[in-house]
Design a protein around this motif. Structure first.
Motif, mmCIF file in Angstrom:
data_model
loop_
_atom_site.group_PDB
_atom_site.id
_atom_site.type_symbol
_atom_site.label_atom_id
_atom_site.label_comp_id
_atom_site.label_asym_id
_atom_site.label_seq_id
_atom_site.Cartn_x
_atom_site.Cartn_y
_atom_site.Cartn_z
ATOM 1 N N CYS A 221 0.833 -1.221 0.000
ATOM 2 C CA CYS A 221 0.000 0.000 0.000
ATOM 3 C C CYS A 221 0.860 1.262 0.000
ATOM 4 O O CYS A 221 0.370 2.355 -0.302
ATOM 5 C CB CYS A 221 -0.891 0.041 1.247
ATOM 6 S SG CYS A 221 -2.135 -1.240 1.312
ATOM 7 N N MET A 222 2.118 1.104 0.406
ATOM 8 C CA MET A 222 2.997 2.252 0.671
ATOM 9 C C MET A 222 2.986 3.302 -0.450
ATOM 10 O O MET A 222 2.871 4.494 -0.181
ATOM 11 C CB MET A 222 4.417 1.706 0.895
ATOM 12 C CG MET A 222 5.261 2.457 1.860
ATOM 13 S SD MET A 222 4.407 2.992 3.337
ATOM 14 C CE MET A 222 5.622 2.713 4.574
ATOM 15 N N SER A 223 3.073 2.860 -1.703
ATOM 16 C CA SER A 223 3.183 3.834 -2.797
ATOM 17 C C SER A 223 1.819 4.392 -3.202
ATOM 18 O O SER A 223 1.727 5.240 -4.079
ATOM 19 C CB SER A 223 3.835 3.168 -3.998
ATOM 20 O OG SER A 223 3.010 2.093 -4.398
ATOM 21 N N LYS A 224 0.748 3.887 -2.553
ATOM 22 C CA LYS A 224 -0.597 4.326 -2.974
ATOM 23 C C LYS A 224 -1.272 5.193 -1.919
ATOM 24 O O LYS A 224 -2.481 5.426 -1.967
ATOM 25 C CB LYS A 224 -1.474 3.099 -3.265
ATOM 26 C CG LYS A 224 -0.903 2.245 -4.387
ATOM 27 C CD LYS A 224 -1.543 0.892 -4.475
ATOM 28 C CE LYS A 224 -0.730 -0.021 -5.359
ATOM 29 N NZ LYS A 224 -0.113 -1.139 -4.616
ATOM 30 N N LEU A 225 -0.466 5.647 -0.957
ATOM 31 C CA LEU A 225 -1.070 6.421 0.139
ATOM 32 C C LEU A 225 -1.467 7.820 -0.309
ATOM 33 O O LEU A 225 -0.720 8.489 -1.013
ATOM 34 C CB LEU A 225 -0.088 6.532 1.310
ATOM 35 C CG LEU A 225 0.272 5.228 2.010
ATOM 36 C CD1 LEU A 225 1.127 5.503 3.232
ATOM 37 C CD2 LEU A 225 -0.974 4.439 2.404
ATOM 38 N N VAL A 226 -2.671 8.223 0.124
ATOM 39 C CA VAL A 226 -3.110 9.591 -0.169
ATOM 40 C C VAL A 226 -3.529 10.262 1.142
ATOM 41 O O VAL A 226 -3.868 9.592 2.121
ATOM 42 C CB VAL A 226 -4.293 9.625 -1.179
ATOM 43 C CG1 VAL A 226 -3.839 9.212 -2.564
ATOM 44 C CG2 VAL A 226 -5.449 8.752 -0.719
ATOM 45 N N THR A 227 -3.511 11.593 1.117
ATOM 46 C CA THR A 227 -3.919 12.377 2.293
ATOM 47 C C THR A 227 -5.259 13.023 1.981
ATOM 48 O O THR A 227 -5.456 13.510 0.859
ATOM 49 C CB THR A 227 -2.867 13.476 2.575
ATOM 50 O OG1 THR A 227 -1.604 12.843 2.715
ATOM 51 C CG2 THR A 227 -3.183 14.237 3.853
ATOM 52 N N ARG A 228 -6.154 13.043 2.923
ATOM 53 C CA ARG A 228 -7.449 13.704 2.712
ATOM 54 C C ARG A 228 -7.247 15.190 2.423
ATOM 55 O O ARG A 228 -6.427 15.830 3.078
ATOM 56 C CB ARG A 228 -8.312 13.551 3.974
ATOM 57 C CG ARG A 228 -9.243 12.369 3.940
ATOM 58 C CD ARG A 228 -9.851 12.081 5.277
ATOM 59 N NE ARG A 228 -10.575 13.211 5.874
ATOM 60 C CZ ARG A 228 -11.277 13.124 6.987
ATOM 61 N NH1 ARG A 228 -11.367 11.975 7.613
ATOM 62 N NH2 ARG A 228 -11.900 14.170 7.488
#
Ligand SMILES: Nc1ncnc2c1ncn2[C@@H]1O[C@H](COP(=O)(O)OP(=O)(O)O)[C@@H](O)[C@H]1O
Length: 293
Positions: A221-228
């Motif tokens: 998941c590491m490279s697919k993290l997004v911030t709200r």
């Protein structure tokens, strides 16, 4: 004045729709005590001597989670929902789904949410009604509500349509709340929620020291993290301010009804989860469930 009349008219129709949905949700279903055992459950009353729980023989738990942005409502509501076998319904998620759908409301919602303001009671009641209706069609019983009610008006509407058994008020120091919100990340692929913040705050002004390890995602998941989009420092501070102004009174609403269970988070999940289960008298819940099976 005209706006008030409009709001009360539309809220009335939303209320009756929530009422209708709520009625259909809880009638005509046989109690399912096999998966959640709600019939035998009642929290320990230690910190809320007046907590009067309804006998929940004919349905599962109906709980509400209160607490400032970043306190961990989603994390603990979702864990309890898995444990008790009831849906975790977060109105923030409903709002974000509506935003992502590019439906007629999405432009209006994105402006409100990205400024850290509250969506109107009317829109929220509508989204929640639809969610309960869909759940009712699937045979869902009970719920853990997260992020609703957030105003006294929402609390009154909810009180008018169904009984809430328990309101859990999660609490954490304000400086920690900000750090936790800034550390929140979601995996854009699997939707998992994580937190990259490593919190180590010294004790001060009567507050104990607090440490929380990050809740890191698995490698894939590491490279697919997004911030709200609403998790910027400025917007978080505004959301905390709005919470203190509009939602804090909801705590008193439920406290005066003897339904509020206060819970100060002592640290991260490893420290807090067992203590929360203990406060809810659920610490030996799994064992009781398997013994009864
Ligand atoms: N019950 C509610 N009433 C009004 N607005 C809401 C409600 N629930 C969610 N929202 C809107 O959705 C946003 C995100 O909510 P949520 O995910 O619960 O965020 P947080 O608890 O981190 O502030 C809120 O800032 C608000 O704009």
């Amino acid at each position: 004045m005209a706006a008030l009349t409009r709001l009360s008219k539309s809220s009335f129709s939303s209320l009756s729709s929530l009422s209708r949905i709520s009625r259909s949700l809880y009638s005509g279903f046989a109690p399912d005590t096999s998966s959640h055992g709600a019939s035998s459950y009642s929290p320990r009353l230690g910190s809320t001597p007046n907590l009067a729980l309804k006998d929940t023989k004919d349905r599962s738990v109906q709980w509400v989670f209160l607490g400032s942005p970043g306190v961990g409502k989603g994390t603990y509501a979702s864990r309890l929902s898995n444990l008790l076998g009831v849906p975790h319904i977060a109105t923030g998620d409903l709002v974000r789904e509506e935003l992502a759908s590019s439906g007629p409301l999405s432009q209006e919602l994105s402006e409100i949410v990205n400024q850290g303001k509250l969506v109107s009671d009317e829109i929220i009641i509508n989204l929640l009604s639809k969610r309960l209706e869909a759940g009712g069609a699937k045979g869902e019983l009970g719920f853990i509500l997260d992020g609703f009610p957030r105003t006294i008006r929402q609390a009154e509407i909810l009180e008018g349509v169904t009984e809430i058994d328990l309101v859990l008020n999660l609490k954490l120091r304000e400086d920690v709340l900000l750090e936790k919100c800034l550390g929140r990340r979601t995996c854009s692929q699997c939707g998992g929620n994580f937190n990259v913040a490593s919190i180590n705050v010294k004790g001060a002004n009567g507050h104990p020291a607090i440490s929380m390890a990050p809740l890191l995602p698995p490698a894939h998941c590491m490279s697919k993290l997004v911030t709200r989009a609403d998790d910027t420092e400025e917007v978080i501070k505004h959301r905390i301010h709005v919470y203190n102004e509009k939602s804090r009174p909801v705590e008193e609403f439920y406290r005066s009804r003897g339904k509020l269970l206060e819970f100060d988070l002592p640290g991260g999940i490893p420290e807090s989860w067992p203590k929360l289960l203990e406060a809810l008298n659920l610490d030996d819940y799994k064992e009781k469930q398997s013994a009864a099976a």
